[in-house]
Each structure stands twice: as C-alpha cells, then as structure tokens.
Write an enzyme that holds these catalytic residues in place. Structure first.
Site, short mmCIF file in Angstrom:
data_model
loop_
_atom_site.label_atom_id
_atom_site.label_comp_id
_atom_site.label_asym_id
_atom_site.label_seq_id
_atom_site.Cartn_x
_atom_site.Cartn_y
_atom_site.Cartn_z
N HIS A 142 20.35 34.08 58.62
CA HIS A 142 21.06 34.77 59.69
C HIS A 142 20.05 35.20 60.75
CE1 HIS A 142 19.68 38.08 57.07
NE2 HIS A 142 19.63 38.81 58.18
N LYS A 182 27.78 -2.34 66.26
CA LYS A 182 28.55 -2.60 65.04
C LYS A 182 27.79 -3.67 64.26
CE LYS A 182 33.05 -3.61 63.10
NZ LYS A 182 32.46 -4.27 61.92
N ARG A 240 46.56 25.27 50.37
CA ARG A 240 45.37 26.05 50.04
C ARG A 240 44.18 25.56 50.86
NH1 ARG A 240 45.78 29.31 45.71
NH2 ARG A 240 44.35 30.50 47.05
N ALA A 241 43.38 26.48 51.33
CA ALA A 241 42.20 26.15 52.14
C ALA A 241 41.05 25.76 51.21
CB ALA A 241 41.82 27.33 53.01
#
Length: 848
Positions: free
Chosen positions: A43, A258, A784-785
């Site tokens: 953080h 590609k 549901r996450a």
C-alpha cells in the site's frame, strides 16, 4: 506530543529503525511524502505536515491522476515530522513489518484554511512533488463505527489530470525518490502553467547493489489490480474472435502478428511445463524449448504465447512446424510470448492488457533469446498493418483492447483479422487420386452445427507435397469406416472413402458459398491441439466497443460496457449477468419482496475489490427504493428491491450479489426466519456436507420446526426455518447458538460451533451469525461474486443426495433449473411457528 501517543504506543523503538520524534516543521510550506510500504499487503502511505505532525492515510491502491478514480484512503495514526525522510525495513514481528521506500516527496499547499478543511473532512490542496502534481482533495466518509476513519483521495481536474487507461503513475514510476534532489519550494501559491512531462526517465537507474537489495519485493512493479494468488494447475486461455475489419475506436486497440503456429501456455513453478490450449501436456515434445525457457530464470507464473517454426525468410511456416513434430526435430521452434495472466504469486487476469504486457516486456528485457521472444505490438494504422501483413504472406493480425481483462474462452475484446479466410475442418473422408497423383485426390471436410451435428463443408485438393500425401494416407487408412460421418449428403460423385471424424485439417479458402461450402481451398497442415468436437464455422463479429450499450433480452435498461468480463474463470460478461437476472427475476422477487436488501458490487469483476452496500442513492436505480430511515435507528436509509426492474438497474451498477435481512420492511424488531449456514472447513468432502445438512434437518424436525434448503452457490448449504414474527433478536440469536452448540457437542467429529480456520479443519462450522440484527444472507437465485459465478438455488430435501455440489448451478447453466423454480419451497409461508415449544424441548432459557 499528545498527537503522537498512538504512534509511540504501537512501536518498540529498541527494535524498529523508525524515528521516535524529531524533524523541523515548516510554518508556511508544509512537506508531504508518500511511502510505498510492503507490510501484510502493498500500500501507499500519504503523509501531510499539519499541526506539527504528519497526518497520515493508507491508500491501498496508491494515487491516481484520473479524477474518476476515487481511491480509498484510511486514516492512520499521526507520524513525527522526522518520518518524512525515513526509508528502510521494519523488522518482523514489529508493527508494520516490511520494507518502506520514499516513493514521492515535496511540498503541499492548502487551498483555503488547512485546519478547517481537515476538521470538516474536505481538505483541498495542491501537491508539488517528484511524481504527484496539481490539485487534489481528501474527502472524509461518514464512518459506521470504524476504528480507522475512511477518506477518499481524488485528483481534481486540471492540466495534470490523466485518464487511468493511458497512465498509471504507480506502475510507470515504481521506485524510490530518496536519491533525487529535493523539490524546490515555491515562492508563490501557484502551479506551473505547463505541467511537466512525467516520465520514468526522471528517476535514476538503480545500481546492481540497489537492485539486489529489492529482489525480495517483486510486487513493486505489479499493477494495483493484481491479486495475491496461488498458481493454478490448469489455465484456460483467452481466444480471439474472427472479425471482418479492425475496430473503429483505433486508439483503444493494439495489434500483433497472428502467428501461424500452435498456441502454447507455459507454466513455470520451479520447473517449466508446456500446455496446449486444451490442456494437453506438450513438455516432453518440446525438450529443447523447455531448456531454453529454463535458462531465462523467469519468475513463477503462467505465460501465454504461440510457437512457430520460421522459414528461411523468417516467416512462420505451419507445415514445417507440423513436420518438426512428426520427425521429433523441434530444436528450431521459437516461442513468442504475448500475455501474462499469472505472475510471481499474483493473479493478473483483472489487470488491463496494456499493463500485463508492460510487465511481461519488463520481465523479458535482457532475458529474451532467439528461441523465446516478446510479441511486439505495431504502432501504425490497423488498415496499413493488415495490408502489410498480407503482402508479406502472414496469416493476419490479432487485435486486442488495451483495457481488456484476461477472460477464458472467446471474447470480442480480442479479434483476429485474416488475410484469407482460414480455419480448421474435420476430415470425414477422401477421394481417389487422379492421373499421376498418389495417395488421395482431395480431403472431404466438415464442421459442426449449433446442435453438434457434423455437416459437409466441401473439399480441399491443393497444398499437399508428396511427403504430406504419404503421411496423411498413413493416418487415414487406420481410421477407415463403411459409412459417411456427415449428417447430410456430400454430393460427391463416385465412391468416396470414409474415415472416423478425428483428424483436423488447417485450410485457407476464398469464401463460403450460400450452400455452406468453401471455395478455392488450400491445405496447410494437420492440427492436434484441439478436439474435433470443437470445430464449428467461425462467425465474423464487430470488435467490442465499450462506449456502445447493449440491450437486454426482453427489454430493460441498456447495459453499458456489456463486453466487460466479470468473472475471468468462466468468461461471464456484464451483459450475461444482467440477462441472467432478467431470466430469474420473477422467481427471485418472491424472496426479495418486502425485505431490506444489501448489494455487493464488483466494478472490477470477481477478482477485484468488492463493495458491500446497505445504503445508496436510489435516484439512479429504478426499481430500488430507500426505506424509512427510522426503520434502522442511527443509520442511513436501507434499501429494498421493488421489482425486476431493480435487479436490472442494479446489474447495470455492477451489482453481482443480493443479500436479504431476516425480517420484513415494516419493522426490524422481530425476525421472521432462522438461518443455519453450513460452512465446510478445509478437508471436508461434499458428501459430508450433504450428511451434515440431513442431520441438522432431522434435529430441527425433532424440535417441531420445518426447515427448507438452498445451495449457497459456493461450498456450503443454507438451512432456512420460517418462524412467527414475535421473538426479539436476543431470543433468536440465543436459540440458534444453542442449536449449533448442541449439534457440535453431540456430533463433535462432524460439527463445530466455534469460528476460526484452525477449529474448522475437517469439520463443518454451523454459522449462526446471520441471525443478528443487521446481518444478511445471500438471496435465493442470487449470483455469487466468486470464480465460476455459482448461484444460490432453492432445493428439495429429496434432491440433496444427487446434488454434485453447492455451486452446481451457475449463471450460465441456470436455465436447466428454471422449470423447477421455487417448487421446492412450496408451503414456506404456512410453515412459520413460534419458538416457544422448540425452546422448551431444547432446554434453552430464552433471554428477554
């Protein structure tokens, strides 16, 4: 000194190098610093000199120059002024243990009265640092009993503001500014007229000694959306969708060659392993390449790429690549890497493509070899790139959205533009050779329709060398069958020879006819990295454009960013989720109606940060209403969903989960149901969860209570008991706790009533915390996450034994359950009863 009491109380200055006190205060031009801190998680600590100390906020994702990015900033204890020059390592077992570097420093200039703005929770200021410049604001959020006050750090709109899609300061400029010359103080409270260019070259390059000192802090270069994760054993790759032309919003796309080769996923975890797009282990086939990758000493992770065999001109030669495998001469195979879904202990699938590629390029810098290369993107108009690729004899281009997340399966955020139409076909037979030709005349080709039926698609008779003819005949003859594998007639004259539909041919062709046949076809080689059942006609799509909104099935609000992938593991998009809630809306409203509801939002998808919201501004959420604030004293108004429209507008707002209270909207004083959440600990098999639910069901029946069952959409099961609304929360909570304790004492080898991972190993925790005022439970039919996007489904007790898992039904498979609807819960409303008699039977003394 009083303001530093908390700082002093948390630290043992005999063991930590952090300063206890000290530092010179600046009366008019206060210093600011930002520390990059690897504690339990990475953080950034923003510190502003104010009132003789450094007011401090922990910013988990770090600052952003994008005014639309409102970064959470949690206020922490004040620090001494001397901390503004601190950089070092806080020892293990000390508060904040981990490395700390001085990520930015300079001066800050309040806009208005600083003390007043701080106390009012709206502190505006200008920053003049090495990295952060311009106007900012810290806005305090209304707390709900948090020990640490939450604020938002927001960049204001000025000449320094930049969209997050084009610039991320924490990723571009990751290093310390400790060795830089200090920022000069400004004479007047003004900002430069022209913002300086913010380039990583401003920072000095680290010496080898500095680099070695930071080897143990690899997260320094990781994007903020990276999530700590174990390295999975398998990975399903993202696939491109065939497009007729480049995307219209060209600035949002990158284009790569590609490659005419095989897709290859490289897994590195002490050893290097190679897997095809379908999960087949090709490590043994690629021993020289494995040795080449091993020599690079790359960090652990999943590296996505393609293997090719260049011809003498450096162009990929698919036929030569196939021959190299046939002859086991794979030494000259080259691996091009283009993506990095997992890296060094982190899941990067929720990180935008351009940041994943930047990290991959940085990782390969100085490491790449002739056999392992980075797939470069080309900085030129897409139309010119296509023309050049075709002129050079390349297969085409791959286009990718810069902000695309890494999803599994096909996605319109990755497109392929081919110089010729080209795809795989299933070989169903062959014709006799004509003239001097040996082997066969032409291969008979097929594709599967939407129902999985193999349909004839034409033939290919060119592109074969004599060696290819002989090799193919050696594989066709053992697969001979008497009847045609195609469901319809081929129209082939004579007597074709039929084979089992197992081999795949890579074929280019000019066009499809109206009757579904290919014209002017040419053979390029066999493929063995895909199953025959997966071969269908590739459909052209328009490249995904996030600015366009997509309509819902059956009407409803337009969904913006419909292509956004919510769950990378299943590839489920925002539009798919909204359509799911349209599909189950009426069924779900029976469980939502007249109940307070909480919403779980996932703006960055399942792998990103989730927001649990009991309160919201409903003016932008049609079908969602605010309840009387007096219903929940001392809190903002709760929410309720009034109709299917509310589910759809919530889905547009990135809501994934809906949770309901144990009571209605008339009053929160008396609950009307009990929830027993059966949560399996580590090492618990699904069969044990099933048996546990039956045991709880049987015991509740002995108490005279009727119990209903639903899946959680995750690992466990929910046992729901309707009750009369006449008992207070203390009584209900105490009763459910007593039930859980009884089960744990009676069958200790199966149940535990005490939370905590250590207590739950091999056992099932009966979670009764859902039976408290303010607690919620995921609603029936809610998604549901979680990876896979399981859903919570009402279930009959007679269906439990055959259920393979609580996440058996998902957003994508819910249609298989719709005919049962809510039938399993018939009689729910009439089953409610008082707890008076069950309390007596249990021998529990209810609290008043």
């Amino acid at each position: 000194m009083d303001s530093l009491k908390q700082y002093h109380a948390k630290r043992n200055f005999a063991n930590t190098p952090e300063p206890r006190d000290g530092g010179d205060t600046q009366a008019q031009q206060q210093v600011f610093v930002i520390h990059k801190h690897w504690a339990s998680s990475l953080h950034y600590d923003l510190r502003l000199e104010l009132g003789g100390t450094l007011k401090s906020w922990a910013v988990p994702k770090g600052p952003s120059f994008d005014p639309l990015e409102k970064r959470l900033a949690v206020q922490v204890e004040d620090h001494p002024i001397a901390y503004s020059s601190f950089e070092g390592s806080i020892p293990a077992k000390q508060y904040g243990a981990g490395k700390v570097v001085l990520w930015d420093s300079g001066f800050w200039y309040p806009v208005g009265d600083a003390a007043q703005g701080y106390h009012q929770g709206n502190l505006k200021f200008e920053l003049d640092g090495h990295k952060l410049r311009g106007k900012w604001v810290l806005v305090r959020l209304r707390g709900k009993g948090e020990k640490q006050m939450p604020w938002l750090l927001i960049k204001e709109r000025d000449g320094f503001a930049r969209a997050s899609s084009e610039y991320s300061v924490v990723d571009v400029m990751p290093d310390s500014v400790k060795m830089l010359k200090p920022v000069k103080r400004r004479v007047a409270n003004t900002v430069p007229e022209e913002p300086p260019k913010i380039l990583p070259e401003k920072l000095p390059k680290r010496s080898e000694q500095q680099a070695a000192a930071t080897q143990d802090i690899a997260p320094a270069t990781l994007p903020s959306a990276a999530v700590a994760s174990a390295l999975p054993d398998k990975l399903e790759p993202q696939l491109a969708t065939l497009a007729a032309a480049p995307a219209s919003d060209a600035a949002q796309w990158i284009y790569e060659i590609k490659f005419d080769g095989y897709r290859l996923l490289t897994r590195i975890d002490r050893v290097v392993s190679f897997f095809t797009r379908n999960g087949h282990d090709w490590t043994a086939k690629l021993q020289p390449l494995q040795q080449a990758v091993s020599r690079l000493m790359l960090p652990a992770g999943w590296y996505d790429g393609e293997i090719v065999l260049p011809d003498p001109h450096g162009l990929p030669d698919f036929g030569a690549l196939q021959a190299a495998f046939d002859t086991e001469r794979t030494r000259d195979i080259v691996l091009y890497l283009f993506d990095l879904p997992y890296f060094d202990g982190y899941d990067l699938r929720a990180v935008p493509l351009q940041l994943r590629r930047r990290l991959l390029q940085q990782t390969l810098a100085g490491r790449a070899s002739d056999q392992v290369r980075f797939s470069e993107a080309f900085d030129a108009p897409a139309g010119d790139l296509v023309a050049s690729a075709c002129k050079l004899g390349l297969e085409g281009l791959i286009g990718k959205r810069r902000d695309a997340l890494y999803s599994h399966g096909r996605s319109a955020s990755w497109i392929k533009i081919k110089c010729k139409q080209r795809q795989e076909f299933v070989i169903g037979g062959y014709t006799k050779p004509q003239g001097q030709r040996s082997g066969f005349g032409a291969l008979l080709l097929g594709i599967h329709d939407a129902q999985g039926v193999l349909r004839y698609a034409g033939n290919v008779g060119s592109g074969f060398s004599q060696q290819a003819l002989a090799t193919l005949m050696g594989q066709l003859l053992p697969r001979a069958v008497a009847t045609s594998p195609f469901a319809d007639g081929t129209g082939i004259e004579g007597k074709p020879h039929w084979v089992k539909p197992e081999l795949l041919a890579e074929v280019s062709f000019a066009e499809w006819t109206r009757s579904g046949r290919i014209r002017h076809a040419s053979f390029h080689g066999l493929r063995n990295d895909k199953p025959a059942s997966a071969i269908v006609r590739e459909a052209l799509v328009v490249a995904a454009t996030p600015q366009q909104a997509a309509p819902l099935l059956g009407g409803g609000p337009a969904i913006t960013h419909p292509e956004r992938v919510i769950d990378a593991s299943s590839g489920t998009t925002k539009l798919e989720l909204a359509n799911y809630y349209r599909l189950v809306g009426e069924l779900m409203m029976l469980h939502l109606k007249d109940r307070p509801v909480s919403l779980v939002r996932a703006p960055s998808g399942v792998g990103g940060e989730l927001f649990f919201q009991k309160h919201a501004d409903t003016r932008t959420l049609p079908g969602v209403e605010s309840l009387d604030p007096a219903l929940y004293i001392s809190h903002p108004a709760l929410l309720t969903v009034t109709g299917v429209q509310g589910l759809l507008s919530a889905a547009q707002w990135n809501v994934v989960e809906f949770h309901t209270f144990n009571t209605g909207i008339r009053s929160l004083e008396y609950p009307d149901r009990l929830i027993f959440d059966l949560d399996p600990g580590a090492g618990v098999a699904w069969q044990q969860v099933q048996e546990a639910a039956e045991l709880v069901h049987a015991f509740l029946a002995q108490l005279g209570l009727t119990a209903f069952l639903k899946t959680s959409g995750g690992k466990g099961l929910h046992v729901v008991v309707p009750i009369a609304s006449c008992h207070d929360w203390d009584t209900v909570e105490g009763f459910t706790d007593a039930v859980a304790l009884h089960m744990a004492n009676t069958i200790p080898q199966r149940f535990v009533a005490k939370s905590g991972p250590k207590n739950r190993v091999g056992k099932i925790f009966i979670d009764t915390l859902r039976n408290r005022l303010g607690a919620t439970t995921v609603c029936a039919w809610s998604a549901r996450a979680r990876p896979g996007m399981g859903i919570s489904v009402p279930l009959g007790w007679d269906e439990l034994a055959a259920l393979p898992g609580s996440d058996h039904w998902t957003v994508r498979t819910a249609h298989t359950r719709l005919k049962h609807g809510n039938d399993a819960w018939n009689g729910y409303d009439k089953a409610a009863c008082r707890l008076t008699e069950p309390i007596k039977i249990l021998g529990y003394s209810a609290r008043r």
